[in-house]
Design a protein around this motif. Structure first.
Motif, PDB file in Angstrom:
ATOM      1  N   VAL A  22     -16.334 -10.266  56.895  1.00  0.00           N
ATOM      2  CA  VAL A  22     -17.463 -10.898  56.212  1.00  0.00           C
ATOM      3  C   VAL A  22     -17.742 -10.131  54.926  1.00  0.00           C
ATOM      4  CG1 VAL A  22     -19.936 -11.366  56.392  1.00  0.00           C
ATOM      5  CG2 VAL A  22     -18.478 -11.703  58.364  1.00  0.00           C
ATOM      6  N   MET A  31     -18.346 -15.639  55.154  1.00  0.00           N
ATOM      7  CA  MET A  31     -17.236 -15.429  56.061  1.00  0.00           C
ATOM      8  C   MET A  31     -15.933 -15.576  55.289  1.00  0.00           C
ATOM      9  SD  MET A  31     -17.260 -17.077  59.824  1.00  0.00           S
ATOM     10  CE  MET A  31     -18.733 -17.988  59.551  1.00  0.00           C
ATOM     11  N   LEU A  32     -15.029 -14.639  55.501  1.00  0.00           N
ATOM     12  CA  LEU A  32     -13.750 -14.668  54.790  1.00  0.00           C
ATOM     13  C   LEU A  32     -12.653 -15.167  55.718  1.00  0.00           C
ATOM     14  CD1 LEU A  32     -14.012 -11.119  53.229  1.00  0.00           C
ATOM     15  CD2 LEU A  32     -14.183 -13.261  51.965  1.00  0.00           C
ATOM     16  N   ASP A  33     -11.724 -15.937  55.172  1.00  0.00           N
ATOM     17  CA  ASP A  33     -10.536 -16.253  55.965  1.00  0.00           C
ATOM     18  C   ASP A  33      -9.526 -15.120  55.740  1.00  0.00           C
ATOM     19  OD1 ASP A  33      -8.778 -18.674  53.871  1.00  0.00           O
ATOM     20  OD2 ASP A  33      -9.592 -16.706  53.449  1.00  0.00           O
ATOM     21  N   ILE A  35      -6.733 -14.825  54.252  1.00  0.00           N
ATOM     22  CA  ILE A  35      -6.203 -14.699  52.885  1.00  0.00           C
ATOM     23  C   ILE A  35      -7.272 -14.096  51.963  1.00  0.00           C
ATOM     24  CG2 ILE A  35      -5.310 -15.966  50.897  1.00  0.00           C
ATOM     25  CD1 ILE A  35      -3.290 -15.998  53.088  1.00  0.00           C
ATOM     26  N   GLY A  36      -8.491 -14.573  52.102  1.00  0.00           N
ATOM     27  CA  GLY A  36      -9.583 -14.014  51.297  1.00  0.00           C
ATOM     28  C   GLY A  36      -9.761 -12.532  51.573  1.00  0.00           C
ATOM     29  N   ILE A  39      -7.005 -10.543  49.899  1.00  0.00           N
ATOM     30  CA  ILE A  39      -7.252 -10.370  48.458  1.00  0.00           C
ATOM     31  C   ILE A  39      -8.267  -9.242  48.248  1.00  0.00           C
ATOM     32  CG2 ILE A  39      -8.221 -11.443  46.383  1.00  0.00           C
ATOM     33  CD1 ILE A  39      -7.193 -14.155  47.506  1.00  0.00           C
ATOM     34  N   LEU A  56       0.472  -9.191  46.448  1.00  0.00           N
ATOM     35  CA  LEU A  56       0.313 -10.313  47.384  1.00  0.00           C
ATOM     36  C   LEU A  56       1.579 -11.169  47.438  1.00  0.00           C
ATOM     37  CD1 LEU A  56      -3.350 -11.357  46.512  1.00  0.00           C
ATOM     38  CD2 LEU A  56      -2.574 -10.498  48.725  1.00  0.00           C
ATOM     39  N   TYR A  60       3.376 -11.802  50.958  1.00  0.00           N
ATOM     40  CA  TYR A  60       3.401 -13.147  51.552  1.00  0.00           C
ATOM     41  C   TYR A  60       4.653 -13.927  51.194  1.00  0.00           C
ATOM     42  CZ  TYR A  60      -1.328 -12.494  53.172  1.00  0.00           C
ATOM     43  OH  TYR A  60      -2.431 -12.032  53.834  1.00  0.00           O
ATOM     44  N   ILE A  67       0.079 -17.891  43.637  1.00  0.00           N
ATOM     45  CA  ILE A  67      -0.881 -16.888  44.095  1.00  0.00           C
ATOM     46  C   ILE A  67      -1.874 -16.557  42.986  1.00  0.00           C
ATOM     47  CG2 ILE A  67      -1.089 -14.440  44.718  1.00  0.00           C
ATOM     48  CD1 ILE A  67       1.257 -14.804  46.556  1.00  0.00           C
ATOM     49  N   ASP A  70      -4.566 -19.226  42.721  1.00  0.00           N
ATOM     50  CA  ASP A  70      -5.503 -19.186  43.854  1.00  0.00           C
ATOM     51  C   ASP A  70      -6.410 -17.959  43.779  1.00  0.00           C
ATOM     52  OD1 ASP A  70      -4.458 -21.504  44.851  1.00  0.00           O
ATOM     53  OD2 ASP A  70      -3.189 -20.551  46.356  1.00  0.00           O
ATOM     54  N   VAL A  71      -5.824 -16.819  43.420  1.00  0.00           N
ATOM     55  CA  VAL A  71      -6.607 -15.577  43.352  1.00  0.00           C
ATOM     56  C   VAL A  71      -7.642 -15.654  42.228  1.00  0.00           C
ATOM     57  CG1 VAL A  71      -6.486 -13.097  42.819  1.00  0.00           C
ATOM     58  CG2 VAL A  71      -4.861 -14.106  44.424  1.00  0.00           C
ATOM     59  N   PHE A  74     -10.450 -17.895  43.343  1.00  0.00           N
ATOM     60  CA  PHE A  74     -11.230 -17.224  44.392  1.00  0.00           C
ATOM     61  C   PHE A  74     -12.153 -16.166  43.785  1.00  0.00           C
ATOM     62  CE2 PHE A  74     -11.394 -13.720  47.576  1.00  0.00           C
ATOM     63  CZ  PHE A  74     -12.026 -14.388  48.609  1.00  0.00           C
ATOM     64  N   ASP A  77     -14.966 -17.607  41.670  1.00  0.00           N
ATOM     65  CA  ASP A  77     -16.023 -18.150  42.536  1.00  0.00           C
ATOM     66  C   ASP A  77     -16.961 -17.027  42.994  1.00  0.00           C
ATOM     67  OD1 ASP A  77     -17.404 -20.021  44.197  1.00  0.00           O
ATOM     68  OD2 ASP A  77     -16.253 -19.314  45.913  1.00  0.00           O
TER      69      ASP A  77
END
Lengths: 88, 10
Positions: A22, A31-33, A35-36, A39, A56, A60, A67, A70-71, A74, A77
Motif C-alpha cells: 500500500v 493499494m498497489l498491484d 507491477i506498481g 516500480i 524493469l 520482466y 514499459i 506505462d511507467v 503511472f 498519476d
C-alpha cells in the motif's frame, strides 16, 4: 534526466490485513498491484527514469518502450495525486 | 509478465 522521488511523508508499506503493498500518503492510501509495487521499489530518489525502465525491462523481459510508457503514466498519476515528484 | 500498473484508492 528526471529522477522520480516520493514526497516527504509518503511511503510504501505492506498491509498485513490485505496482504498487499500500500502506498501511504497524508490522509490517503492507495493499494498497489505487483507491477506498481515493483516500480516503486525502484523509486529511491537516486535512480533516474531511464535506469528504472532498463531495470524493469530486464526483470520482466518486456520491451523497454512499452514499459517506459506505462511507467511514465503511472508516475505522472502519482505526481498528480501529490504523492511523488519528478526531479530534474 | 509485465502489465500496466494500477493503483486503487482505499
Amino acid at each position: 534526466m528526471s529522477v522520480p522521488a516520493l514526497l516527504r511523508g509518503v511511503r510504501v508499506k505492506q498491509d498485513t490485513v490485505r496482504d498487499m503493498p500500500v502506498l501511504l500518503g497524508p490522509e490517503r492510501a492507495l493499494m498497489l498491484d505487483p507491477i506498481g509495487a515493483a516500480i516503486l521499489d525502484r523509486v529511491d530518489g537516486e535512480r533516474d527514469l531511464d535506469g528504472i525502465v532498463v531495470d524493469l525491462a530486464a526483470a520482466y523481459d518486456a520491451p523497454a518502450d512499452v514499459i517506459r510508457g506505462d511507467v511514465e503514466a503511472f508516475l505522472s498519476d502519482l505526481a498528480d495525486k501529490r504523492l511523488l515528484e519528478m526531479r530534474t | 509478465a509485465w502489465s500496466k500498473p494500477s493503483v486503487r484508492e482505499i
